[in-house]
Design an enzyme around this catalytic site. Structure first.
Site, short mmCIF file in Angstrom:
data_model
loop_
_atom_site.label_atom_id
_atom_site.label_comp_id
_atom_site.label_asym_id
_atom_site.label_seq_id
_atom_site.Cartn_x
_atom_site.Cartn_y
_atom_site.Cartn_z
CB CYS A 1 63.74 -14.83 -31.46
SG CYS A 1 63.85 -14.85 -29.91
CB CYS B 1 63.46 -12.21 -29.13
SG CYS B 1 64.58 -12.84 -28.96
CG ASP B 2 60.69 -10.85 -31.55
OD1 ASP B 2 60.96 -9.57 -30.39
OD2 ASP B 2 60.67 -10.73 -32.54
C1 LIG Z 1 65.14 -8.90 -35.21
C2 LIG Z 1 65.74 -9.81 -34.02
C3 LIG Z 1 65.57 -9.29 -33.28
C4 LIG Z 1 65.58 -10.16 -31.81
N1 LIG Z 1 65.28 -9.55 -30.01
C5 LIG Z 1 66.05 -9.80 -29.69
C6 LIG Z 1 65.17 -9.94 -28.20
O1 LIG Z 1 64.39 -8.73 -27.86
N2 LIG Z 1 65.50 -9.85 -27.08
C7 LIG Z 1 66.95 -11.55 -27.31
O2 LIG Z 1 67.01 -11.93 -26.28
N3 LIG Z 1 67.19 -11.84 -28.27
C8 LIG Z 1 66.76 -10.94 -29.55
N4 LIG Z 1 66.99 -11.42 -30.38
C9 LIG Z 1 68.43 -12.32 -30.66
C10 LIG Z 1 69.80 -12.05 -30.27
O3 LIG Z 1 70.09 -10.55 -30.69
C11 LIG Z 1 70.96 -13.10 -30.59
O4 LIG Z 1 69.98 -14.26 -29.32
C12 LIG Z 1 72.21 -11.84 -30.14
O5 LIG Z 1 73.14 -11.16 -30.95
C13 LIG Z 1 73.22 -13.53 -30.20
O6 LIG Z 1 74.24 -13.01 -30.23
P1 LIG Z 1 75.50 -13.58 -30.42
O7 LIG Z 1 76.56 -12.14 -30.29
O8 LIG Z 1 76.08 -15.10 -30.16
O9 LIG Z 1 75.78 -13.83 -31.77
P2 LIG Z 1 75.39 -12.41 -33.37
O10 LIG Z 1 74.71 -11.64 -32.57
O11 LIG Z 1 75.09 -13.41 -34.34
O12 LIG Z 1 76.30 -11.54 -33.80
C14 LIG Z 1 77.32 -12.85 -34.75
C15 LIG Z 1 78.07 -11.61 -35.50
O13 LIG Z 1 79.60 -13.19 -35.70
C16 LIG Z 1 79.34 -12.17 -37.07
N5 LIG Z 1 79.97 -13.54 -38.05
C17 LIG Z 1 80.08 -14.71 -38.13
N6 LIG Z 1 80.51 -15.69 -38.55
C18 LIG Z 1 81.72 -14.68 -39.10
C19 LIG Z 1 82.84 -14.65 -39.40
N7 LIG Z 1 83.21 -15.44 -40.21
N8 LIG Z 1 83.92 -13.57 -39.35
C20 LIG Z 1 83.96 -12.67 -38.94
N9 LIG Z 1 82.38 -12.54 -38.66
C21 LIG Z 1 81.13 -13.48 -38.42
C22 LIG Z 1 77.93 -11.71 -37.92
O14 LIG Z 1 78.35 -10.86 -38.52
C23 LIG Z 1 77.91 -11.53 -36.77
O15 LIG Z 1 78.03 -9.58 -36.14
C24 LIG Z 1 67.20 -10.59 -31.49
C25 LIG Z 1 67.26 -11.40 -32.89
C26 LIG Z 1 67.39 -10.48 -34.41
C27 LIG Z 1 67.41 -10.96 -35.36
#
Ligand SMILES: Cc1cc2nc3c(=O)[nH]c(=O)nc-3n(C[C@H](O)[C@H](O)[C@H](O)COP(=O)(O)OP(=O)(O)OC[C@H]3O[C@@H](n4cnc5c(N)ncnc54)[C@H](O)[C@@H]3O)c2cc1C
Length: 239
Positions: free
Chosen positions: A152, A155-156
């Site tokens: 990302c 992000c980074d």
């Molecule tokens: C290493 C890293 C660094 C990052 N750094 C930053 C940063 O500095 N700043 C920033 O803004 N963003 C950052 N991001 C991005 C940020 O973490 C994501 O944009 C954010 O977490 C997205 O949130 P979300 O809830 O949409 O999805 P996710 O965080 O992907 O959560 C989705 C969840 O759904 C669960 N899931 C999926 N399918 C199923 C299912 N069928 N049944 C049950 N559970 C399920 C998954 O296990 C997961 O826990 C980073 C990401 C990573 C990987």
């Protein structure tokens, strides 16, 4: 019927929605989006159940240091922030089910959610399953994530200020990220397996005009080189 594991941390250990009364709101995924959805639903007086297949926090819980989350002038640890989000949701009575949702039948009302262990019924379903980056599949890639390997740019990118970086890909995300990084990094290599980009035409001219961007055409990264636990280089094969 509850079979296992449910892992519900709330007092009642019955599978919510498995009984006569359907869950008001079932949220699939306990990342930031899912926990927020659960929090809002619970605060609105609805019974909210968040399903998570791994652990609460989603991708956020894998983030060592976040600099762009408002309200934290010195940045914050992603895992701790995720834990706080979960605690906040818990405080309003959001229930957690540690099971992966394998299917949802939207043709029925209430909708029917199936996991490997249980079947749940819910009046509304919010899908907050997030996204997963497409990885290169190289040795050391997991170990170097957060230590030079990132998925990302917005992000980074700031962690690579004034450094030389490589963006891999030829689509819109790669093009947009390369433009973003060119503003803060010393040099950007854009490595693509073909001899032209798949990205929308508008990106091509913008990329060509960047003085600190160099295209590496017909090339594929083959090896990540580490030094003292951090990425030090990438070996690229010219096709
Ligand atoms: C290493 C890293 C660094 C990052 N750094 C930053 C940063 O500095 N700043 C920033 O803004 N963003 C950052 N991001 C991005 C940020 O973490 C994501 O944009 C954010 O977490 C997205 O949130 P979300 O809830 O949409 O999805 P996710 O965080 O992907 O959560 C989705 C969840 O759904 C669960 N899931 C999926 N399918 C199923 C299912 N069928 N049944 C049950 N559970 C399920 C998954 O296990 C997961 O826990 C980073 C990401 C990573 C990987």
């Amino acid at each position: 019927m509850t079979e296992e594991p449910n892992n519900d941390t709330s007092a009642a250990c019955k599978a919510p929605g498995a009984q006569e009364k359907a869950i008001d709101v079932a949220v699939i995924g306990a990342g930031p989006a899912g926990l927020t959805a659960g929090l809002y639903a619970a605060r609105a007086g609805l019974e909210a159940v968040v399903f998570e297949r791994i652990a609460p926090g989603g991708q956020l819980a894998q983030t060592e240091h976040m600099e762009n989350y408002p309200g934290f002038p010195d940045g914050t640890n992603g895992f701790e922030l995720a834990f706080s989000m979960k605690q906040q949701a818990d405080r309003f009575g959001v229930r957690n089910v540690g099971e992966e949702v394998l299917s949802v039948d939207f043709t029925q009302n209430p909708k029917v959610l199936k996991t490997a262990f249980n079947e749940y019924r819910a009046n509304s379903v919010i899908i907050a399953t997030g996204a997963r980056p497409r990885k290169l599949g190289l040795e050391l890639e997991e170990e170097l994530q957060g230590r030079g390997v990132s998925y990302c740019a917005t992000c980074d990118g700031n962690f690579f200020r004034d450094k030389t970086v490589m963006v891999v890909g030829g689509g819109n995300t790669a093009a947009g990220d390369a433009i973003y990084l060119s503003r803060i990094c010393k040099k950007v290599y854009l490595v693509h397996r073909r001899d032209k980009l798949r990205a929308t035409a508008i990106y091509h001219k913008r990329l060509e005009d960047l003085p600190n961007l160099e295209f590496v055409w017909n090339a594929v990264p083959r090896k990540l080189v580490a030094d003292e636990g951090a990425l030090a280089g990438v070996r690229v094969e010219m096709l």
